[in-house]
Design a protein around this motif. Sequence first.
Motif, PDB file in Angstrom:
ATOM      1  N   ALA A 220       0.895  -1.332  -0.144  1.00 16.01           N
ATOM      2  CA  ALA A 220      -0.054   0.037  -0.061  1.00 16.01           C
ATOM      3  C   ALA A 220       0.960   1.168  -0.175  1.00 16.01           C
ATOM      4  O   ALA A 220       0.364   2.401  -0.102  1.00 16.01           O
ATOM      5  CB  ALA A 220      -0.790  -0.197   1.207  1.00 16.01           C
ATOM      6  N   VAL A 221       2.105   1.300   0.143  1.00 18.03           N
ATOM      7  CA  VAL A 221       3.060   2.378   0.161  1.00 18.03           C
ATOM      8  C   VAL A 221       3.408   2.608  -1.119  1.00 18.03           C
ATOM      9  O   VAL A 221       4.133   1.787  -1.832  1.00 18.03           O
ATOM     10  CB  VAL A 221       4.238   1.915   0.935  1.00 18.03           C
ATOM     11  N   PRO A 222       3.096   3.663  -1.763  1.00 11.67           N
ATOM     12  CA  PRO A 222       3.673   4.158  -3.009  1.00 11.67           C
ATOM     13  C   PRO A 222       4.951   4.438  -2.991  1.00 11.67           C
ATOM     14  O   PRO A 222       5.714   5.091  -2.323  1.00 11.67           O
ATOM     15  CB  PRO A 222       2.747   5.558  -3.278  1.00 11.67           C
ATOM     16  N   SER A 223       5.633   3.758  -4.101  1.00  8.39           N
ATOM     17  CA  SER A 223       7.362   3.925  -4.341  1.00  8.39           C
ATOM     18  C   SER A 223       7.611   3.477  -5.683  1.00  8.39           C
ATOM     19  O   SER A 223       7.005   2.600  -6.389  1.00  8.39           O
ATOM     20  CB  SER A 223       7.967   3.135  -3.407  1.00  8.39           C
ATOM     21  N   ALA A 246       6.992   7.724  -2.949  1.00  5.27           N
ATOM     22  CA  ALA A 246       8.336   7.897  -2.629  1.00  5.27           C
ATOM     23  C   ALA A 246       9.319   7.269  -3.773  1.00  5.27           C
ATOM     24  O   ALA A 246       8.847   6.620  -4.517  1.00  5.27           O
ATOM     25  CB  ALA A 246       8.622   6.888  -1.164  1.00  5.27           C
ATOM     26  N   VAL A 247      10.635   7.856  -3.658  1.00  2.95           N
ATOM     27  CA  VAL A 247      11.387   7.447  -4.712  1.00  2.95           C
ATOM     28  C   VAL A 247      12.405   6.779  -4.038  1.00  2.95           C
ATOM     29  O   VAL A 247      13.117   7.340  -2.970  1.00  2.95           O
ATOM     30  CB  VAL A 247      12.108   8.826  -5.549  1.00  2.95           C
ATOM     31  N   LYS A 306       3.359  22.819   5.654  1.00  2.00           N
ATOM     32  CA  LYS A 306       2.107  22.814   4.741  1.00  2.00           C
ATOM     33  C   LYS A 306       2.205  21.774   3.941  1.00  2.00           C
ATOM     34  O   LYS A 306       2.413  22.176   2.502  1.00  2.00           O
ATOM     35  CB  LYS A 306       2.281  24.265   4.158  1.00  2.00           C
ATOM     36  N   ILE A 307       2.416  20.668   4.280  1.00  2.01           N
ATOM     37  CA  ILE A 307       2.322  19.353   3.546  1.00  2.01           C
ATOM     38  C   ILE A 307       1.308  18.502   3.739  1.00  2.01           C
ATOM     39  O   ILE A 307       0.816  18.504   4.865  1.00  2.01           O
ATOM     40  CB  ILE A 307       3.738  18.715   3.445  1.00  2.01           C
ATOM     41  N   GLY A 308       0.895  17.526   2.595  1.00  2.00           N
ATOM     42  CA  GLY A 308      -0.186  16.670   2.904  1.00  2.00           C
ATOM     43  C   GLY A 308       0.145  15.250   3.396  1.00  2.00           C
ATOM     44  O   GLY A 308      -0.872  14.332   3.468  1.00  2.00           O
ATOM     45  N   GLY A 309       1.397  14.903   3.242  1.00  2.00           N
ATOM     46  CA  GLY A 309       1.568  13.354   3.634  1.00  2.00           C
ATOM     47  C   GLY A 309       3.149  13.311   3.864  1.00  2.00           C
ATOM     48  O   GLY A 309       3.910  14.493   3.723  1.00  2.00           O
ATOM     49  N   LEU A 310       3.431  12.317   4.507  1.00  2.00           N
ATOM     50  CA  LEU A 310       4.725  11.898   5.094  1.00  2.00           C
ATOM     51  C   LEU A 310       5.214  10.467   4.852  1.00  2.00           C
ATOM     52  O   LEU A 310       4.277   9.549   4.772  1.00  2.00           O
ATOM     53  CB  LEU A 310       4.677  12.184   6.508  1.00  2.00           C
ATOM     54  N   VAL A 311       6.386  10.298   4.442  1.00  2.00           N
ATOM     55  CA  VAL A 311       7.111   9.000   4.272  1.00  2.00           C
ATOM     56  C   VAL A 311       7.610   8.632   5.530  1.00  2.00           C
ATOM     57  O   VAL A 311       8.039   9.585   6.316  1.00  2.00           O
ATOM     58  CB  VAL A 311       7.943   9.046   3.246  1.00  2.00           C
ATOM     59  N   VAL A 313      10.093   6.398   7.797  1.00  2.00           N
ATOM     60  CA  VAL A 313      11.395   5.788   7.492  1.00  2.00           C
ATOM     61  C   VAL A 313      11.725   5.045   8.716  1.00  2.00           C
ATOM     62  O   VAL A 313      11.582   5.552  10.046  1.00  2.00           O
ATOM     63  CB  VAL A 313      12.497   6.688   7.029  1.00  2.00           C
ATOM     64  N   ASP A 314      12.735   3.880   8.618  1.00  2.00           N
ATOM     65  CA  ASP A 314      13.370   3.317  10.020  1.00  2.00           C
ATOM     66  C   ASP A 314      14.739   4.254   9.869  1.00  2.00           C
ATOM     67  O   ASP A 314      15.121   5.141   9.492  1.00  2.00           O
ATOM     68  CB  ASP A 314      13.444   2.215   9.724  1.00  2.00           C
ATOM     69  N   GLY A 315      15.444   3.591  11.254  1.00  2.00           N
ATOM     70  CA  GLY A 315      16.853   4.290  11.409  1.00  2.00           C
ATOM     71  C   GLY A 315      17.934   4.006  10.270  1.00  2.00           C
ATOM     72  O   GLY A 315      18.626   5.185  10.213  1.00  2.00           O
ATOM     73  N   ASP A 316      17.687   3.440   9.503  1.00  4.62           N
ATOM     74  CA  ASP A 316      18.820   3.424   8.212  1.00  4.62           C
ATOM     75  C   ASP A 316      17.913   4.102   6.964  1.00  4.62           C
ATOM     76  O   ASP A 316      18.741   3.933   5.847  1.00  4.62           O
ATOM     77  CB  ASP A 316      18.976   2.027   7.996  1.00  4.62           C
ATOM     78  N   GLY A 317      17.025   4.735   7.070  1.00  6.43           N
ATOM     79  CA  GLY A 317      16.512   5.324   5.797  1.00  6.43           C
ATOM     80  C   GLY A 317      15.693   4.521   5.030  1.00  6.43           C
ATOM     81  O   GLY A 317      15.229   4.988   4.004  1.00  6.43           O
ATOM     82  N   HIS A 318      15.408   3.360   5.401  1.00  3.62           N
ATOM     83  CA  HIS A 318      14.550   2.551   4.494  1.00  3.62           C
ATOM     84  C   HIS A 318      13.239   2.923   4.639  1.00  3.62           C
ATOM     85  O   HIS A 318      12.552   3.170   5.617  1.00  3.62           O
ATOM     86  CB  HIS A 318      14.673   1.092   4.957  1.00  3.62           C
ATOM     87  N   VAL A 319      12.369   2.912   3.477  1.00  2.36           N
ATOM     88  CA  VAL A 319      10.965   3.224   3.699  1.00  2.36           C
ATOM     89  C   VAL A 319      10.125   2.101   4.261  1.00  2.36           C
ATOM     90  O   VAL A 319       9.965   1.023   4.213  1.00  2.36           O
ATOM     91  CB  VAL A 319      10.103   3.668   2.205  1.00  2.36           C
TER      92      VAL A 319
END
Length: 334
Positions: A220-223, A246-247, A306-311, A313-319
């Motif tokens: 369900a996570v867009p990437s 996410a990219v 003023k943003i509508g969403g957030l990604v 991430v874990d401690g290593d930067g993985h989504v």
Amino acid sequence: MSGSSHTPASAVGAHDFAATGRRVFEIEGRGLAAVAARIDGDFSRACALLLACHGRVVCTGMGKSGHVARKIAATLASTGTPAFFVHPGEAGHGDLGMVTDADVVLALSYSGESDEVLQLLPVLKRQGNALVSMTGRPDSTLARAAAVHLDVSVPEEACPLHLAPTASTTASLALGDALAVALLEARGFTADDFARSHPAGALGRRLLLHIADVMHTGDAVPSVRADATVSEALAEISRKMLGMTAVVDGDGRLLGLYTDGDLRRSLDAGIDVRTTPISEVMTRSPRTIGADALAVEAAQLMEAHKIGGLVVVDGDGHVAGALNIHDLLRARVV
């Protein structure tokens, strides 16, 4: 009509309601100051007695004192001191069975002579219950029967007839709050503790709900990968319906973010969405949040930037997930 309570319009127009309101505040303020000046060793002894209680604090009182006692019980219970209210009239007809010998009784009566309350004293004494009284008369029967007496006498009532309990009930309520807060601090009661006793309310949701409870995960996570085209990123945004994607790199680490807002800016720049790599137009180093953060922190972050969403991430930067403002609205965090 005889006995009519209607007031002539001329009298209503002539009355200075605001002056009356200010006078009430002044009188009640003096009453509070008088009681505050008497917070001393008796108050400390009452707190120690309530803190050492292995049962519950049983609050009781008749009439207006009963209403205040009920509120004090509710405040104690929500701030870490188990407590409940017992109506003294009902207590004399069976409800006294709810009181165990491990309980401490907090009895309120401004006169200290309320019959319904005094009738309970012999039973409470035989059962061995410690009694804390809150009255306006230190020489009253209830005050003298108590292990600790708290004097809530006030110079005058705000009622001009000196009949309706006004300043005295305000003072009693404030002294009850003082007891609850003193016990709260002594117990080291925290915001998390408060939230656990308020799970169904807005405060509970704000203090208990974490990002992990509301975020989208897995498929369900867009990437998309960095070499995807803007057109492919748009298809992913449409499929996952979060207004962003996410990219990521080959290991799933976050490289950037592309949103509906970025699309409008890309179109204004005249790019070819079918050939332009998403890496050329994505937002690098976007705002992120961790899964263990409170959901209310996400709301504050979105509002501040003023943003509508957030990604997520874990401690290593993985989504690890994603969420948008609609997820917070559904969870009633905002």
